[in-house]
Structure formats: structure tokens, C-alpha cells
Write a protein that holds these residues in place. Structure first.
Motif, PDB file in Angstrom:
ATOM      1  N   VAL A   1     -28.353 -66.715   5.328  1.00  0.00           N
ATOM      2  CA  VAL A   1     -27.553 -66.739   4.167  1.00  0.00           C
ATOM      3  C   VAL A   1     -28.065 -67.610   3.433  1.00  0.00           C
ATOM      4  O   VAL A   1     -28.123 -67.518   2.256  1.00  0.00           O
ATOM      5  CB  VAL A   1     -26.234 -66.813   4.723  1.00  0.00           C
ATOM      6  N   GLN A   2     -28.311 -68.746   3.803  1.00  0.00           N
ATOM      7  CA  GLN A   2     -28.724 -69.978   3.273  1.00  0.00           C
ATOM      8  C   GLN A   2     -30.030 -69.992   2.516  1.00  0.00           C
ATOM      9  O   GLN A   2     -30.308 -70.300   1.306  1.00  0.00           O
ATOM     10  CB  GLN A   2     -28.898 -71.303   3.953  1.00  0.00           C
ATOM     11  N   ASN A   3     -30.963 -69.035   3.378  1.00  0.00           N
ATOM     12  CA  ASN A   3     -32.279 -68.702   2.663  1.00  0.00           C
ATOM     13  C   ASN A   3     -32.168 -67.448   1.854  1.00  0.00           C
ATOM     14  O   ASN A   3     -33.319 -67.287   1.420  1.00  0.00           O
ATOM     15  CB  ASN A   3     -33.496 -68.981   3.726  1.00  0.00           C
ATOM     16  N   GLN A   4     -31.171 -66.824   1.594  1.00  0.00           N
ATOM     17  CA  GLN A   4     -30.925 -65.799   0.806  1.00  0.00           C
ATOM     18  C   GLN A   4     -32.114 -64.470   1.666  1.00  0.00           C
ATOM     19  O   GLN A   4     -32.684 -63.772   0.857  1.00  0.00           O
ATOM     20  CB  GLN A   4     -31.415 -65.906  -0.593  1.00  0.00           C
ATOM     21  N   GLN A   5     -31.701 -64.508   2.683  1.00  0.00           N
ATOM     22  CA  GLN A   5     -32.599 -63.486   3.382  1.00  0.00           C
ATOM     23  C   GLN A   5     -31.542 -62.363   4.265  1.00  0.00           C
ATOM     24  O   GLN A   5     -31.791 -62.208   5.361  1.00  0.00           O
ATOM     25  CB  GLN A   5     -33.317 -64.201   4.562  1.00  0.00           C
ATOM     26  N   VAL A   6     -30.473 -62.060   3.474  1.00  0.00           N
ATOM     27  CA  VAL A   6     -29.599 -61.137   3.868  1.00  0.00           C
ATOM     28  C   VAL A   6     -29.945 -60.002   3.049  1.00  0.00           C
ATOM     29  O   VAL A   6     -29.876 -59.927   1.789  1.00  0.00           O
ATOM     30  CB  VAL A   6     -28.160 -61.407   3.801  1.00  0.00           C
ATOM     31  N   HIS A   7     -30.039 -58.831   3.628  1.00  0.00           N
ATOM     32  CA  HIS A   7     -30.562 -57.525   2.883  1.00  0.00           C
ATOM     33  C   HIS A   7     -29.881 -56.271   3.315  1.00  0.00           C
ATOM     34  O   HIS A   7     -29.880 -55.973   4.199  1.00  0.00           O
ATOM     35  CB  HIS A   7     -32.106 -57.333   2.959  1.00  0.00           C
ATOM     36  N   GLU A   8     -28.988 -55.641   2.216  1.00  0.00           N
ATOM     37  CA  GLU A   8     -28.468 -54.787   2.473  1.00  0.00           C
ATOM     38  C   GLU A   8     -29.562 -53.444   2.423  1.00  0.00           C
ATOM     39  O   GLU A   8     -30.259 -53.359   1.610  1.00  0.00           O
ATOM     40  CB  GLU A   8     -27.501 -54.341   1.300  1.00  0.00           C
ATOM     41  N   VAL A   9     -29.509 -52.661   3.399  1.00  0.00           N
ATOM     42  CA  VAL A   9     -30.679 -51.613   3.440  1.00  0.00           C
ATOM     43  C   VAL A   9     -29.943 -50.094   3.397  1.00  0.00           C
ATOM     44  O   VAL A   9     -28.750 -50.248   3.388  1.00  0.00           O
ATOM     45  CB  VAL A   9     -31.361 -51.674   4.810  1.00  0.00           C
ATOM     46  N   ARG A  10     -30.696 -49.149   3.384  1.00  0.00           N
ATOM     47  CA  ARG A  10     -30.402 -47.713   3.194  1.00  0.00           C
ATOM     48  C   ARG A  10     -29.802 -47.393   4.688  1.00  0.00           C
ATOM     49  O   ARG A  10     -30.573 -47.088   5.332  1.00  0.00           O
ATOM     50  CB  ARG A  10     -31.428 -46.894   2.590  1.00  0.00           C
ATOM     51  N   SER A  11     -28.440 -47.350   4.805  1.00  0.00           N
ATOM     52  CA  SER A  11     -27.947 -47.155   5.918  1.00  0.00           C
ATOM     53  C   SER A  11     -28.302 -45.466   6.680  1.00  0.00           C
ATOM     54  O   SER A  11     -28.449 -45.126   7.803  1.00  0.00           O
ATOM     55  CB  SER A  11     -26.547 -47.367   6.139  1.00  0.00           C
ATOM     56  N   PRO A  12     -28.163 -44.594   5.541  1.00  0.00           N
ATOM     57  CA  PRO A  12     -28.584 -43.139   6.038  1.00  0.00           C
ATOM     58  C   PRO A  12     -29.906 -43.012   6.545  1.00  0.00           C
ATOM     59  O   PRO A  12     -30.367 -42.215   7.496  1.00  0.00           O
ATOM     60  CB  PRO A  12     -28.538 -42.312   4.590  1.00  0.00           C
ATOM     61  N   ILE A  13     -31.011 -43.944   6.005  1.00  0.00           N
ATOM     62  CA  ILE A  13     -32.420 -43.852   6.514  1.00  0.00           C
ATOM     63  C   ILE A  13     -32.402 -44.843   7.835  1.00  0.00           C
ATOM     64  O   ILE A  13     -32.799 -44.335   8.948  1.00  0.00           O
ATOM     65  CB  ILE A  13     -33.340 -44.356   5.652  1.00  0.00           C
ATOM     66  N   TRP A  14     -31.980 -46.012   7.809  1.00  0.00           N
ATOM     67  CA  TRP A  14     -32.205 -47.064   8.654  1.00  0.00           C
ATOM     68  C   TRP A  14     -31.278 -46.700   9.956  1.00  0.00           C
ATOM     69  O   TRP A  14     -31.728 -46.822  11.140  1.00  0.00           O
ATOM     70  CB  TRP A  14     -31.661 -48.199   8.170  1.00  0.00           C
ATOM     71  N   GLY A  15     -30.220 -46.126   9.618  1.00  0.00           N
ATOM     72  CA  GLY A  15     -29.222 -45.922  10.751  1.00  0.00           C
ATOM     73  C   GLY A  15     -29.004 -44.681  11.402  1.00  0.00           C
ATOM     74  O   GLY A  15     -28.802 -44.158  12.527  1.00  0.00           O
TER      75      GLY A  15
END
Length: 343
Positions: free
Chosen positions: A305-319
Motif C-alpha cells: 500500500v505504501q509503495n502503491q503496489q496494490v493492483h485491482e485485476v480483471r477477476s473474470p480472467i484472473w479468478g
């Protein structure tokens, strides 16, 4: 005397006897020059090329159900995204698809794009697809998700076989691709898709320094779960990153899918460098998980979070994708985020 020689000898004796009989018949009917009786012409039965080389196949799906296929599968109905993933890898198109996430993946640019909008729809919900729509589609095969669509089998009796799958690692995804490749007569396409994915993965394994501690979380609210190293996405991520997440107690993962509920306090102990978030929304206006978790003071303490490395991904594809194309997309997107100088 061998069996083969014995058969040849018997055939020779039988042939000599027939010649003798013919000779006697000729000598007893001199002058009889009547024409031989006409023979009936029989047209050979010509099978379609695909059926001519197809041998019956028996498979066992992930529920242990044995299914026999006597001809190639041509028409497939999809009530799970894995089905869409497999079919596009084989160069095929579903004859009908379920709604929600299944249609979302079908209309993604890496899949069927805008063409996916015109694929006939299977009504109902993801958990209870419409039997009537499946019957209307007249499929040769329906592909569903083990643990979700099991009850469809009874309703589809006499309509179409139901194959249920839920791969827990990328090798199981490859094996399912190969199975459907055999059923559809698309073994070459299955092999090519398999090799594309493995080449991509092997290249990533060589280049990736694995010096980033990565994490995949999913859910619809602050009660999120973690994909562990024994979950499908985790089996890919641990090949290219430091991925320490495990199922510590079997009761936390009763279905053996490699995912467990987690807390922010526990997350802070490992403190990942990069967090990939699969947000699921079951009502309009639901915020992504990362936004919901931001209300907690613990969230801001995380390194990612501090390094701005939280990424929302495309859940239909990733999950939800679960197949080699979806896993390949996950590889491309995660590598570009974790190691932008290398990928």
C-alpha cells in the motif's frame, strides 16, 4: 505349424476345391453359354471425415463420472468461464454461454471481443443455469464447474453429457484442455495451446528474479480470502515470485481449492511487496475490495500500500478463467507489474 501357415494352407485347399467344382460344372454343361447373373451394386457408406478417424473415447471428469463419446463433439455449451477459455484455445466457439462472468470473459478482447455479445444466452444464474435454454441449444456437450453445477447432470439426461471440472493447478488446466481436444478432434490445437503457455511460463521462470513477495486476494468485501500456493493462480505465481502463502489448517480449505480466509493483521506479518486484488460485486455500486480495506488503519501499514503496489485485476480472467489463455494473461500482467524492466 504356426497359426498363420495353417490358415494359408486351409485357404489353398479351399481354393483348389472351388476350382475343381467349377471345372466339373463347365464340363457337364457344354454349350450353355448363358450370361452370368447380374450382381447388385452396393454404394459404400461414407462417413464425415471427422467421424471416419474418430475412435470412441471414455473419460472421467473431476467428479469421477465416466462418460463415453462415440463421435466428435462439435457443439459445446458453456456455463463456466473455463469452457470459454478452452474453446478459444481450440479454435472453437460456444453455441451458448451462461451470463455473468461467463459472458464477461467471452467479450474480453483476448477472447471473442464484440463477437461474444452475439453468442446465444443461457438464462438463469451462474449457480442455476436454465435447463430449458440448454435443451434448446441442442449441445453435444455441456461444460460446468465441479461443486457448482453437479445438479445439472440429472436435468441433462438424454440431452447432452455434462463434464465438470475445477482445476487446482496449471497442470490440471492443461490436462483438461487436452481432454476436450481429444473429444473435439482438436488434439493439434490443444498441443499448440499447451506449448504456448508452457513456453511463456518457462521463459518467465528463467527471467524473473523472484525477489518480489506477491499475493492474490479475492472477495466482495472486507472479509477477503487469500489464494495460496496450492490454489490455481498461486501455482503460477509461485513460479515467478516469492509466494509464501499456505493452507495451514485443512479445515480452513474444506474443498481443497487452495484458498483461505485471511485478516489484515495476519497479512501484515508477511507484508507483501505486491498485492493483486480480484474484486467481485454482487450488487450495483459495490466498491473494489482495495477501496473498502482502505478504511482500516492496518491497510496503510502494508508495504504494498505504501509503495502503491496494490493492483485491482480483471477477476473474470484472473479468478474465473482457469484455462491456459487466462493463466497466460495473468502471467503477462503480473510480470509487467512486478518486473517492468524485464517484461
Amino acid at each position: 505349424m504356426s497359426r498363420t501357415k495353417m490358415k494359408v494352407s486351409l485357404l489353398l485347399i479351399a481354393g483348389m476345391a472351388m476350382l475343381a467344382a467349377c471345372s466339373n460344372n463347365t464340363s457337364n454343361n457344354k454349350g450353355d453359354v448363358s450370361s452370368p447373373a447380374p450382381t447388385e451394386s452396393i454404394e459404400p457408406t461414407i462417413l464425415p471425415a471427422s467421424e471416419a478417424v474418430f475412435k470412441p473415447i471414455t473419460i472421467e471428469d473431476d467428479t469421477g463420472e465416466a462418460l463415453v463419446f462415440n463421435k466428435p463433439v462439435e457443439k459445446v455449451a458453456c456455463v463456466v468461464s473455463l469452457c470459454v477459455d478452452v474453446l478459444i484455445e481450440l479454435g472453437m466457439e460456444p453455441i451458448a454461454i451462461g451470463e455473468s462472468g461467463v459472458r464477461t470473459i467471452a467479450t474480453s478482447p483476448e477472447f471473442f471481443g464484440s463477437k461474444g455479445e452475439s453468442i446465444p444466452s443461457i438464462g438463469g444464474s451462474f449457480f442455476e443455469p436454465s435447463i430449458e435454454d440448454l435443451v434448446t441449444a441442442e449441445p453435444d456437450l455441456v461444460i460446468g464447474l465441479k461443486g457448482v453445477h453437479d445438479s445439472l447432470r440429472e436435468g441433462l439426461k438424454g440431452v447432452a453429457p455434462l463434464v465438470l471440472s475445477n482445476p487446482n493447478n496449471y497442470m490440471e488446466s492443461i490436462a483438461f484442455l487436452e481432454t476436450i481436444g481429444k473429444l473435439t478432434g482438436k488434439t493439434l490445437e490443444a498441443e499448440e495451446a499447451k506449448q504456448r503457455f508452457l513456453d511463456k511460463l518457462n521463459d518467465a521462470m528463467v527471467k524473473a528474479p523472484k525477489n518480489k513477495k506477491a499475493l492474490i486476494i479475492f472477495g466482495s468485501d472486507v472479509n477477503f480470502s487469500v489464494v495460496t500456493g496450492s490454489g490455481l493462480g498461486g501455482t503460477v505465481m509461485k513460479e515467478i515470485s516469492n509466494y509464501p502463502w499456505k493452507v495451514e489448517k485443512p479445515e480452513d480449505d474444506p474443498y481443497g481449492e487452495g484458498s483461505v480466509p485471511y485478516s489484515l493483521e495476519k497479512l501484515l506479518i508477511e507484508n507483501p511487496d505486491v498485492i493483486f486484488v480480484e474484486s467481485y460485486s454482487f450488487s450495483p455500486g459495490t466498491k473494489p475490495i482495495s477501496e473498502q480495506l482502505a478504511a482500516s488503519p492496518i491497510w496503510s501499514k502494508l508495504k504494498a500500500v505504501q509503495n502503491q503496489q496494490v493492483h485491482e485485476v480483471r477477476s473474470p480472467i484472473w479468478g474465473d478463467g482457469r484455462g491456459t489463455r487466462s493463466l497466460g494473461i495473468m502471467l503477462d500482467e503480473s510480470l509487467a507489474i512486478m518486473y517492468p524492466d524485464l517484461f
